[in-house]
Motif scaffolding. Structure first.
Motif, PDB file in Angstrom:
ATOM      1  N   ASP A   1       0.847  -1.194  -0.088  1.00  0.00           N
ATOM      2  CA  ASP A   1       0.165   0.103  -0.201  1.00  0.00           C
ATOM      3  C   ASP A   1       0.934   1.055  -0.018  1.00  0.00           C
ATOM      4  OD1 ASP A   1      -2.228  -1.543   0.062  1.00  0.00           O
ATOM      5  OD2 ASP A   1      -2.726  -1.188   2.238  1.00  0.00           O
ATOM      6  N   LEU A   2       2.117   1.329   0.793  1.00  0.00           N
ATOM      7  CA  LEU A   2       2.821   2.522   0.787  1.00  0.00           C
ATOM      8  C   LEU A   2       3.669   2.850  -0.446  1.00  0.00           C
ATOM      9  CD1 LEU A   2       4.419   1.907   4.436  1.00  0.00           C
ATOM     10  CD2 LEU A   2       2.633   3.673   3.825  1.00  0.00           C
ATOM     11  N   ARG A   3       3.902   1.463  -1.238  1.00  0.00           N
ATOM     12  CA  ARG A   3       4.459   1.532  -2.494  1.00  0.00           C
ATOM     13  C   ARG A   3       3.557   2.468  -3.544  1.00  0.00           C
ATOM     14  NH1 ARG A   3       7.136  -3.121  -1.199  1.00  0.00           N
ATOM     15  NH2 ARG A   3       5.682  -4.506  -2.130  1.00  0.00           N
ATOM     16  N   ALA A   4       2.268   1.725  -3.358  1.00  0.00           N
ATOM     17  CA  ALA A   4       1.136   2.438  -4.106  1.00  0.00           C
ATOM     18  C   ALA A   4       0.897   3.885  -3.900  1.00  0.00           C
ATOM     19  CB  ALA A   4      -0.292   1.580  -4.062  1.00  0.00           C
ATOM     20  N   VAL A   5       1.051   4.389  -2.852  1.00  0.00           N
ATOM     21  CA  VAL A   5       0.915   5.781  -2.464  1.00  0.00           C
ATOM     22  C   VAL A   5       1.960   6.522  -2.988  1.00  0.00           C
ATOM     23  CG1 VAL A   5       0.680   7.257  -0.764  1.00  0.00           C
ATOM     24  CG2 VAL A   5      -0.822   5.413  -0.415  1.00  0.00           C
ATOM     25  N   ASP A   6       3.190   6.052  -2.655  1.00  0.00           N
ATOM     26  CA  ASP A   6       4.372   6.478  -3.151  1.00  0.00           C
ATOM     27  C   ASP A   6       4.436   6.962  -4.694  1.00  0.00           C
ATOM     28  OD1 ASP A   6       6.754   7.655  -2.509  1.00  0.00           O
ATOM     29  OD2 ASP A   6       7.903   5.756  -2.470  1.00  0.00           O
ATOM     30  N   GLY A   7       3.893   5.778  -5.469  1.00  0.00           N
ATOM     31  CA  GLY A   7       3.929   5.894  -6.960  1.00  0.00           C
ATOM     32  C   GLY A   7       2.884   6.928  -7.305  1.00  0.00           C
ATOM     33  N   ALA A   8       1.793   6.978  -6.645  1.00  0.00           N
ATOM     34  CA  ALA A   8       0.609   7.652  -6.928  1.00  0.00           C
ATOM     35  C   ALA A   8       0.943   9.151  -6.709  1.00  0.00           C
ATOM     36  CB  ALA A   8      -0.704   7.354  -6.109  1.00  0.00           C
ATOM     37  N   LEU A   9       1.952   9.549  -5.710  1.00  0.00           N
ATOM     38  CA  LEU A   9       2.392  10.814  -5.287  1.00  0.00           C
ATOM     39  C   LEU A   9       3.211  11.327  -6.546  1.00  0.00           C
ATOM     40  CD1 LEU A   9       2.532  10.744  -1.503  1.00  0.00           C
ATOM     41  CD2 LEU A   9       1.099  11.990  -2.850  1.00  0.00           C
ATOM     42  N   TYR A  10       4.167  10.290  -6.678  1.00  0.00           N
ATOM     43  CA  TYR A  10       5.192  10.763  -7.993  1.00  0.00           C
ATOM     44  C   TYR A  10       4.423  11.037  -9.192  1.00  0.00           C
ATOM     45  CZ  TYR A  10       9.163   9.763 -11.241  1.00  0.00           C
ATOM     46  OH  TYR A  10       9.869   9.851 -11.927  1.00  0.00           O
ATOM     47  N   ALA A  11       3.404  10.332  -9.515  1.00  0.00           N
ATOM     48  CA  ALA A  11       2.665  10.464 -10.781  1.00  0.00           C
ATOM     49  C   ALA A  11       2.121  11.903 -10.716  1.00  0.00           C
ATOM     50  CB  ALA A  11       1.715   9.336 -11.365  1.00  0.00           C
ATOM     51  N   ALA A  12       1.552  12.168  -9.715  1.00  0.00           N
ATOM     52  CA  ALA A  12       0.588  13.353  -9.556  1.00  0.00           C
ATOM     53  C   ALA A  12       1.619  14.538  -9.642  1.00  0.00           C
ATOM     54  CB  ALA A  12       0.034  13.691  -8.218  1.00  0.00           C
ATOM     55  N   VAL A  13       2.653  14.542  -9.158  1.00  0.00           N
ATOM     56  CA  VAL A  13       3.720  15.670  -9.355  1.00  0.00           C
ATOM     57  C   VAL A  13       4.287  15.789 -10.774  1.00  0.00           C
ATOM     58  CG1 VAL A  13       6.205  16.293  -8.747  1.00  0.00           C
ATOM     59  CG2 VAL A  13       4.645  15.503  -6.863  1.00  0.00           C
ATOM     60  N   ALA A  14       4.546  14.500 -11.379  1.00  0.00           N
ATOM     61  CA  ALA A  14       4.892  14.653 -12.917  1.00  0.00           C
ATOM     62  C   ALA A  14       3.703  15.096 -13.648  1.00  0.00           C
ATOM     63  CB  ALA A  14       5.025  13.264 -13.088  1.00  0.00           C
ATOM     64  N   ALA A  15       2.524  14.834 -13.168  1.00  0.00           N
ATOM     65  CA  ALA A  15       1.202  15.332 -14.180  1.00  0.00           C
ATOM     66  C   ALA A  15       0.980  16.763 -13.994  1.00  0.00           C
ATOM     67  CB  ALA A  15       0.154  14.205 -13.855  1.00  0.00           C
TER      68      ALA A  15
END
Length: 233
Positions: free
Chosen positions: A35-49
């Motif tokens: 779950d933490l990896r999923a949140v981490d990836g989502a935050l990264y994607a949000a910054v990138a987008a």
């Protein structure tokens, strides 16, 4: 009378229960990390987008300037020329950088070996790009060193704590903004930086100053006074 019969259902199974408990804890821990990896990836994607054309160039330059702690060493050089207290702060900051850099690069990255983000898949705009490091992603060494320097200097020289803390935070965010780190890498780097500063400050406090060492040496060489009043060596 006969002894009561112990059936299979009544017999204790400590080993099996222990294995089940350990397995359940392992599955729970694995699920939490997932779950933490999923949140981490989502935050990264949000910054990138998120389009931020005004910030892109500034944060790219900041991230590049933080390579090899160039910003921190430059600030340390200025502090070293600014008086006794700032000089002490600069030495503490440089010591904290050394601890943080060694901990992040020689220990953290080799133990975890997390792959760098896929910047192209996340569609991080080219205007943000800095050179993608070849080392492991976890933890962020830039963040660890910047936070370690800011923390150590801020403890010795409190007026510098806020501006250096803000600078360290900007350096950490710039690593996510430019696409070379996940937010979790930066968070871990910040924790490591604080711990490194604490270790460096503790080591400095445990080491006698040059003046104290000179006084102790003089005291050891001074003639000892005997009971009769005559000096003895």
């Amino acid at each position: 009378m006969t002894d009561p019969t112990i059936t299979d259902a009544d017999a204790p199974r400590p080993l099996r229960n222990a294995r089940d408990s350990a397995g359940g804890a392992g599955r729970l821990l694995s699920a939490v990390f997932g779950d933490l990896r999923a949140v981490d990836g989502a935050l990264y994607a949000a910054v990138a987008a998120t389009p931020t054309p005004t910030l892109d160039r500034t944060l790219r330059h900041l991230s590049h300037a933080a390579d090899h702690s160039k910003i921190s060493f430059g600030i340390a050089a200025v502090l070293a020329l600014s008086g006794k207290r700032p000089r002490k702060a600069a030495l503490a900051g440089v010591g904290a950088i050394a601890v943080a850099s060694a901990s992040a690069n020689l220990l953290g990255k080799r133990l975890v070996r997390r792959a760098r983000p896929d910047r192209e898949a996340a569609r991080v705009t080219v205007d943000r790009h800095v050179k993608m490091p070849t080392s492991a992603s976890f933890p962020s060494g830039h963040t660890a060193s910047a936070v370690a320097f800011a923390t150590a200097v801020g403890v010795v020289l409190p007026p510098a704590a806020v501006p250096l803390g803000a600078l360290a935070s900007a350096v950490g965010y710039s690593r996510v903004h430019t696409g070379v780190h996940y937010p979790g890498d930066v968070a871990a780097g910040a924790v490591l930086g604080i711990a490194s500063a604490a270790a460096a400050l503790a080591a400095a406090a445990a080491t006698p100053s040059a003046r104290t060492q000179a006084l102790l040496a003089a005291a050891r060489s001074w003639p000892r006074i005997s009971i009769g009043g005559a000096p003895r060596r």
